[in-house]
Design an enzyme around this catalytic site. Structure first.
Site, PDB file in Angstrom:
ATOM      1  NE  ARG A 140     -27.709 -19.656  63.768  1.00  0.00           N
ATOM      2  CZ  ARG A 140     -28.914 -19.128  63.512  1.00  0.00           C
ATOM      3  NH1 ARG A 140     -28.846 -17.835  62.815  1.00  0.00           N
ATOM      4  NH2 ARG A 140     -29.955 -19.797  63.719  1.00  0.00           N
ATOM      5  CD  GLU A 146     -30.591 -26.205  61.704  1.00  0.00           C
ATOM      6  OE1 GLU A 146     -29.220 -26.621  61.292  1.00  0.00           O
ATOM      7  OE2 GLU A 146     -30.529 -25.190  62.461  1.00  0.00           O
ATOM      8  NE  ARG A 203     -23.487 -21.326  66.323  1.00  0.00           N
ATOM      9  CZ  ARG A 203     -24.768 -22.048  65.734  1.00  0.00           C
ATOM     10  NH1 ARG A 203     -24.554 -22.618  64.404  1.00  0.00           N
ATOM     11  NH2 ARG A 203     -25.785 -21.949  66.652  1.00  0.00           N
TER      12      ARG A 203
END
Length: 334
Positions: free
Chosen positions: A152, A160, A202
């Protein structure tokens, strides 16, 4: 008949009985000379020449003094013009004499060495990785050390496109395409800030590209293009100031997110079918429709709660309201 002074032998001129050469009054002598004395030259008396020479000497001395005075005054004026300038004078450049004087009295100083320009590149711990796939505008999957990791980007955020709880947001596809154009199939350098991973496991990284001489910070480039917004994620704030400046530039230029949104197409309203009456409606279910097996409908659940209920893993068949499927593979809390 000519008359001559008995003292200096100068010829009398005019009606006055007075010798201009030696200032002798003839009347005081009681006699009047009839000719020049034999012992004095008739051309010019010696005393007259002396008087004339004395007067000439006085004139020469006065001129010399005057010339010297003028030279002193001019010199003082020049020195004064070198030392100060009338504030009301429109003079904009020093005279030649002033420049010479300034050069002679100036203290030589060493020319400072030029300051090297700043370099831009990773400053923290880095890892080289290969990009396996692009998930969206701010997330990629990379491989290094024989494993794959989801990464990320930090310091920024993009609209999104994969959130099951919301529709695809405006500029989301453009952000994904811009990210893919930069890193798809590339070898990138992952720079750690402070944190290692987020709550979805992440990796949190600043992502760099290099051609061997110059560096490109992918997070920053997406903000510059206007497809990402600067967003701070403390404590990982190493380049927050750089991201904010890039966003301000994109806003001034009206790029991407900061430009006028495209208007959706206007559609004619469709005829709504008349709903048929439902006989004997069933009571509402107490199970959340997105999960199998049944999970209660509450404000929030996490994987610790699911494991305590001994129903893990659960299948995510709808919007993941409880955020149990961190890797979007359809299974939560596996």
């Amino acid at each position: 008949m000519k008359e001559y002074c008995p003292r200096c032998g100068m010829e009398r001129v005019g009606a006055f009985r007075f010798c201009r050469g030696c200032r002798l009054d003839f009347d005081t002598l009681g006699t009047t000379p009839s000719g020049p004395p034999a012992s004095l030259p008739s051309a010019e008396p010696i005393e007259a020449r002396a008087v004339a020479a004395g007067r000439s000497g006085r004139r020469f001395s006065g001129r010399a003094i005057l010339g010297a005075s003028l030279a002193i005054v001019v010199g003082l004026a020049v020195i004064g013009s070198l030392q100060k300038t009338d504030p009301g004078s429109p003079t904009t450049a020093p005279t030649t004499a002033a420049r010479v004087l300034a050069a002679a009295t100036a203290t030589p100083t060493a020319t400072p060495a030029p300051t090297p320009g700043p370099t831009f590149g990773p400053t923290g711990q880095t890892t080289e990785a290969d990009v396996v796939r692009v998930v969206d505008g701010d997330t990629i999957v990379v491989a290094f050390g024989g494993r794959e990791y989801k990464v990320r980007y930090i310091g920024m955020d993009t609209p999104e496109t994969k959130d099951p709880n919301s529709p695809v947001q405006w500029m989301g596809p453009q952000a994904t395409a811009a990210n893919a154009a930069l890193v798809a199939g590339q070898t990138v350098v992952l720079e750690k800030d402070v944190s290692e991973v987020d709550r979805f496991d992440r990796l949190l990284r600043h992502v760099w590209l290099t051609d061997g001489t110059a560096w490109t910070l992918v997070n920053l480039e997406l903000v510059r293009q206007g497809v990402a917004s600067a967003k701070s994620y403390p404590p990982d704030v190493r380049y927050d100031d750089v991201y904010r400046v890039a966003q301000a530039d994109a806003q001034r230029s009206g790029l991407g997110l900061w430009g006028p949104p495209s208007a959706p197409p206007t559609l004619a309203p469709a005829a709504m079918p008349t709903p048929e009456p439902i006989a004997n409606p069933k009571p509402p279910s107490k199970c959340h429709p997105s999960y199998d097996p049944c999970l209660p409908i509450v404000a929030d659940l996490d994987c610790a709660d699911i494991r305590a209920m001994e129903v893990d893993p659960v299948s995510v068949i709808g919007p993941d309201d409880y955020r149990l499927d961190a890797n979007n593979d359809g299974l939560g809390c596996e």
